[in-house]
Design a protein around this motif. Sequence first.
Motif, mmCIF file in Angstrom:
data_model
loop_
_atom_site.group_PDB
_atom_site.id
_atom_site.type_symbol
_atom_site.label_atom_id
_atom_site.label_comp_id
_atom_site.label_asym_id
_atom_site.label_seq_id
_atom_site.Cartn_x
_atom_site.Cartn_y
_atom_site.Cartn_z
ATOM 1 N N ASP A 17 46.371 43.891 26.962
ATOM 2 C CA ASP A 17 46.375 45.321 27.288
ATOM 3 C C ASP A 17 47.298 46.104 26.355
ATOM 4 O OD1 ASP A 17 44.868 45.822 30.137
ATOM 5 O OD2 ASP A 17 45.654 43.806 29.944
ATOM 6 N N THR A 35 38.787 44.149 30.350
ATOM 7 C CA THR A 35 38.056 43.936 31.596
ATOM 8 C C THR A 35 38.141 42.470 31.996
ATOM 9 O OG1 THR A 35 36.476 45.642 30.902
ATOM 10 C CG2 THR A 35 35.770 44.172 32.662
ATOM 11 N N ASP A 36 38.380 42.211 33.267
ATOM 12 C CA ASP A 36 38.358 40.840 33.781
ATOM 13 C C ASP A 36 36.909 40.375 33.859
ATOM 14 O OD1 ASP A 36 41.118 40.763 34.095
ATOM 15 O OD2 ASP A 36 41.022 41.567 36.116
ATOM 16 N N GLN A 37 36.612 39.249 33.219
ATOM 17 C CA GLN A 37 35.254 38.708 33.181
ATOM 18 C C GLN A 37 35.074 37.638 34.248
ATOM 19 O OE1 GLN A 37 33.032 40.090 31.311
ATOM 20 N NE2 GLN A 37 34.435 41.345 30.107
ATOM 21 N N ARG A 38 33.834 37.356 34.596
ATOM 22 C CA ARG A 38 33.566 36.370 35.649
ATOM 23 C C ARG A 38 33.952 34.956 35.228
ATOM 24 N NH1 ARG A 38 28.329 37.168 33.444
ATOM 25 N NH2 ARG A 38 27.309 35.188 33.011
ATOM 26 N N LEU A 40 36.728 34.280 33.957
ATOM 27 C CA LEU A 40 38.172 34.294 34.152
ATOM 28 C C LEU A 40 38.976 34.590 32.883
ATOM 29 C CD1 LEU A 40 38.505 31.332 36.666
ATOM 30 C CD2 LEU A 40 38.158 33.762 37.155
ATOM 31 N N TRP A 41 38.324 35.216 31.912
ATOM 32 C CA TRP A 41 39.041 35.733 30.748
ATOM 33 C C TRP A 41 39.101 37.236 30.885
ATOM 34 C CZ3 TRP A 41 36.791 33.292 25.664
ATOM 35 C CH2 TRP A 41 36.938 31.903 25.701
ATOM 36 N N ARG A 42 40.057 37.846 30.220
ATOM 37 C CA ARG A 42 40.137 39.303 30.127
ATOM 38 C C ARG A 42 39.747 39.648 28.698
ATOM 39 N NH1 ARG A 42 41.650 43.385 33.058
ATOM 40 N NH2 ARG A 42 42.848 45.129 32.220
ATOM 41 N N GLU A 43 38.805 40.574 28.525
ATOM 42 C CA GLU A 43 38.284 40.890 27.198
ATOM 43 C C GLU A 43 38.210 42.383 26.948
ATOM 44 O OE1 GLU A 43 34.381 39.289 26.665
ATOM 45 O OE2 GLU A 43 35.084 37.233 26.669
ATOM 46 N N ASN A 62 43.079 29.382 32.000
ATOM 47 C CA ASN A 62 41.645 29.206 32.286
ATOM 48 C C ASN A 62 40.826 28.890 31.038
ATOM 49 O OD1 ASN A 62 41.747 29.621 35.086
ATOM 50 N ND2 ASN A 62 41.990 31.804 34.731
#
Length: 70
Positions: A17, A35-38, A40-43, A62
């Motif tokens: 961020d 954005t939090d992805q399904r 379990l990464w933030r991209e 993760n």
Amino acid sequence: MPKGEGIYVYFECENLDYQVEKLKQNGIEFDQEPTDQRWLWREARLKDVDGNQLILFYGGENRLNPPWRI
């Protein structure tokens, strides 16, 4: 250039961020904010001048040891 979505290049950023905000302050425009992805990464996503996808992400624990790992 070939047709399609181009190449995907991933860059892992521990403080995603903050890095995105720093780039935005320097005039870089993102197609997707962090954005939090399904999975379990933030991209966060943007494109380079050739239309290739640049993905800044943070996978943390993760990335190597996801909860669904056997």
